[in-house]
Motif scaffolding. Structure first.
Motif, short mmCIF file in Angstrom:
data_model
loop_
_atom_site.label_atom_id
_atom_site.label_comp_id
_atom_site.label_asym_id
_atom_site.label_seq_id
_atom_site.Cartn_x
_atom_site.Cartn_y
_atom_site.Cartn_z
N ILE A 1 84.12 98.67 137.55
CA ILE A 1 85.18 98.61 138.61
C ILE A 1 86.30 97.79 137.95
CG2 ILE A 1 86.14 98.16 140.82
CD1 ILE A 1 83.15 98.94 142.07
N ALA A 2 86.17 96.90 137.31
CA ALA A 2 87.23 96.02 137.00
C ALA A 2 87.94 96.71 135.71
CB ALA A 2 86.85 94.56 136.66
N ASN A 3 86.81 97.14 134.91
CA ASN A 3 87.40 97.86 133.46
C ASN A 3 88.27 99.14 134.16
OD1 ASN A 3 86.71 96.39 131.37
ND2 ASN A 3 84.33 96.96 131.81
N ARG A 4 87.46 100.10 135.40
CA ARG A 4 88.27 101.28 135.50
C ARG A 4 89.82 100.77 136.28
NH1 ARG A 4 84.55 104.20 139.06
NH2 ARG A 4 83.48 104.54 137.28
N LEU A 5 89.86 99.83 137.02
CA LEU A 5 91.00 99.59 137.74
C LEU A 5 91.97 98.58 137.40
CD1 LEU A 5 89.36 99.87 141.28
CD2 LEU A 5 90.38 101.58 140.14
N LEU A 6 91.56 97.58 136.42
CA LEU A 6 92.50 96.56 136.05
C LEU A 6 92.99 96.70 134.80
CD1 LEU A 6 90.78 93.55 137.75
CD2 LEU A 6 92.69 94.69 138.69
N PRO A 7 94.27 96.45 134.33
CA PRO A 7 94.48 96.62 133.00
C PRO A 7 93.89 95.42 132.21
CG PRO A 7 96.30 95.66 134.56
CD PRO A 7 95.07 96.17 135.39
N ALA B 1 94.32 91.38 132.42
CA ALA B 1 94.70 90.88 133.98
C ALA B 1 94.25 89.67 134.00
CB ALA B 1 94.33 92.20 134.80
N THR B 2 94.66 88.91 134.94
CA THR B 2 93.96 87.79 135.38
C THR B 2 93.39 87.92 136.76
OG1 THR B 2 95.90 86.31 134.51
CG2 THR B 2 94.79 85.22 136.25
N THR B 3 92.05 87.46 136.85
CA THR B 3 91.25 87.88 137.96
C THR B 3 90.65 86.25 138.29
OG1 THR B 3 89.33 88.34 136.63
CG2 THR B 3 90.71 90.00 137.34
N SER C 1 82.13 85.56 135.34
CA SER C 1 83.29 84.94 134.77
C SER C 1 83.09 85.52 133.30
CB SER C 1 83.71 83.54 134.94
OG SER C 1 83.91 83.49 136.22
N LYS C 2 82.04 85.09 132.67
CA LYS C 2 81.93 85.30 131.14
C LYS C 2 81.90 86.78 130.83
CE LYS C 2 80.46 83.99 126.88
NZ LYS C 2 81.16 85.08 125.99
N ALA C 3 81.21 87.57 131.64
CA ALA C 3 81.24 89.17 131.48
C ALA C 3 82.65 89.63 131.58
CB ALA C 3 80.23 89.78 132.24
N LEU C 4 83.51 89.31 132.13
CA LEU C 4 84.87 89.87 132.58
C LEU C 4 85.99 89.13 131.39
CD1 LEU C 4 85.02 89.46 136.50
CD2 LEU C 4 85.00 91.61 134.96
N MET C 5 85.58 88.26 130.95
CA MET C 5 86.11 87.58 129.76
C MET C 5 85.98 88.43 128.59
SD MET C 5 85.79 83.49 130.37
CE MET C 5 86.03 83.11 128.67
N ASP C 6 84.39 88.71 128.30
CA ASP C 6 84.19 89.68 127.22
C ASP C 6 84.65 90.80 127.39
OD1 ASP C 6 82.73 87.50 126.28
OD2 ASP C 6 80.57 88.27 126.91
N HIS C 7 85.29 91.30 128.30
CA HIS C 7 85.93 92.73 128.49
C HIS C 7 87.37 92.51 128.62
CE1 HIS C 7 82.43 95.62 129.36
NE2 HIS C 7 81.72 94.42 129.46
N GLY C 8 87.97 91.56 128.19
CA GLY C 8 89.33 91.38 128.00
C GLY C 8 90.16 90.92 129.09
N PHE C 9 89.43 90.26 130.19
CA PHE C 9 90.23 89.79 131.33
C PHE C 9 90.43 88.19 131.17
CE2 PHE C 9 88.06 93.78 132.69
CZ PHE C 9 89.03 94.36 133.24
N MET C 10 91.40 87.60 131.89
CA MET C 10 91.70 86.34 132.03
C MET C 10 91.15 85.89 133.20
SD MET C 10 93.47 85.68 129.30
CE MET C 10 93.97 84.08 129.46
N HIS D 1 80.71 76.16 132.98
CA HIS D 1 80.82 75.27 131.83
C HIS D 1 81.60 76.24 131.02
CE1 HIS D 1 78.64 71.96 133.46
NE2 HIS D 1 77.66 72.64 133.66
N LEU D 2 82.51 77.02 131.50
CA LEU D 2 83.21 78.06 130.68
C LEU D 2 84.77 77.39 130.53
CD1 LEU D 2 82.36 81.26 132.41
CD2 LEU D 2 81.44 80.59 130.14
N PRO D 3 85.46 77.42 129.48
CA PRO D 3 86.80 77.14 129.28
C PRO D 3 87.75 77.94 130.22
CG PRO D 3 86.18 78.38 127.35
CD PRO D 3 84.95 78.57 128.26
N ILE D 4 87.54 77.89 131.44
CA ILE D 4 88.48 78.33 132.46
C ILE D 4 89.00 77.66 133.51
CG2 ILE D 4 87.64 80.67 131.73
CD1 ILE D 4 86.03 80.61 134.15
#
Length: 89
Positions: free
Chosen positions: A33-39, A42-44, A55-64, A75-78
Protein backbone atom coordinates in the motif's frame (compact mmCIF):
# COMPACT_ATOMS: atom_id res chain seq x y z
CA UNK A 1 15.83 -7.93 1.20
CA UNK A 2 13.50 -10.84 1.67
CA UNK A 3 11.07 -12.44 4.06
CA UNK A 4 12.07 -15.72 5.64
CA UNK A 5 10.58 -18.01 8.30
CA UNK A 6 11.81 -17.32 11.82
CA UNK A 7 13.83 -20.38 12.89
CA UNK A 8 13.28 -19.62 16.59
CA UNK A 9 9.49 -19.38 16.39
CA UNK A 10 7.58 -21.58 13.93
CA UNK A 11 4.69 -19.75 12.22
CA UNK A 12 6.49 -16.40 12.64
CA UNK A 13 8.55 -14.60 10.01
CA UNK A 14 11.51 -12.27 9.70
CA UNK A 15 12.51 -9.49 7.33
CA UNK A 16 16.25 -9.03 6.75
CA UNK A 17 16.91 -10.89 10.01
CA UNK A 18 14.48 -8.77 12.06
CA UNK A 19 11.53 -10.55 13.71
CA UNK A 20 8.08 -9.59 12.44
CA UNK A 21 5.54 -9.40 15.24
CA UNK A 22 2.48 -9.11 12.98
CA UNK A 23 1.18 -11.56 10.41
CA UNK A 24 3.61 -11.60 7.49
CA UNK A 25 0.71 -10.97 5.11
CA UNK A 26 -0.22 -7.81 7.02
CA UNK A 27 3.39 -6.67 6.91
CA UNK A 28 3.60 -7.25 3.15
CA UNK A 29 0.26 -5.49 2.59
CA UNK A 30 1.43 -2.34 4.40
CA UNK A 31 4.56 -2.20 2.21
CA UNK A 32 2.46 -2.77 -0.93
CA UNK A 33 0.00 0.00 0.00
CA UNK A 34 2.84 2.42 0.83
CA UNK A 35 4.43 1.71 -2.56
CA UNK A 36 1.14 2.32 -4.31
CA UNK A 37 0.04 5.47 -2.48
CA UNK A 38 3.15 7.34 -1.34
CA UNK A 39 5.82 9.00 -3.45
CA UNK A 40 9.31 7.53 -3.14
CA UNK A 41 11.26 9.37 -0.47
CA UNK A 42 8.13 10.20 1.55
CA UNK A 43 8.69 10.43 5.29
CA UNK A 44 6.60 7.94 7.24
CA UNK A 45 6.15 6.95 10.87
CA UNK A 46 6.14 3.30 11.97
CA UNK A 47 4.06 3.24 15.15
CA UNK A 48 4.88 0.72 17.90
CA UNK A 49 7.74 -0.85 16.00
CA UNK A 50 8.90 -4.06 17.67
CA UNK A 51 12.32 -4.78 16.15
CA UNK A 52 12.04 -2.41 13.20
CA UNK A 53 11.22 -4.97 10.49
CA UNK A 54 8.50 -2.84 8.92
CA UNK A 55 10.67 0.27 9.12
CA UNK A 56 13.52 -1.63 7.42
CA UNK A 57 11.23 -2.93 4.67
CA UNK A 58 9.90 0.57 4.00
CA UNK A 59 13.43 1.97 3.97
CA UNK A 60 14.42 -0.70 1.45
CA UNK A 61 11.58 0.55 -0.74
CA UNK A 62 12.88 4.12 -0.69
CA UNK A 63 10.97 5.73 2.17
CA UNK A 64 12.38 7.90 4.96
CA UNK A 65 11.40 6.59 8.40
CA UNK A 66 10.95 7.50 12.02
CA UNK A 67 9.37 5.13 14.50
CA UNK A 68 7.96 4.76 17.96
CA UNK A 69 9.17 1.83 20.04
CA UNK A 70 7.59 0.22 23.06
CA UNK A 71 10.42 -2.24 23.76
CA UNK A 72 13.63 -0.38 22.81
CA UNK A 73 14.68 -3.09 20.33
CA UNK A 74 14.79 -0.94 17.19
CA UNK A 75 18.45 -0.61 16.23
CA UNK A 76 18.11 1.10 12.86
CA UNK A 77 19.74 4.44 12.02
CA UNK A 78 16.42 6.32 12.23
CA UNK A 79 14.83 8.64 14.80
CA UNK A 80 13.15 6.44 17.41
CA UNK A 81 10.77 7.73 20.04
CA UNK A 82 9.98 5.60 23.08
CA UNK A 83 6.36 4.98 24.04
CA UNK A 84 5.36 3.70 27.47
CA UNK A 85 2.36 1.47 26.88
CA UNK A 86 1.67 1.30 30.62
CA UNK A 87 0.68 4.99 30.65
CA UNK A 88 -2.62 6.17 29.29
CA UNK A 89 -2.44 8.76 26.54
Amino acid sequence: MTYQPNPKWPTYWMYDGLPIQADVETHQLVVKIANRLLPKGATTLDIASGHGALSKALMDHGFMLSCTSWNGKVHLPIPTFMVDLDKQF
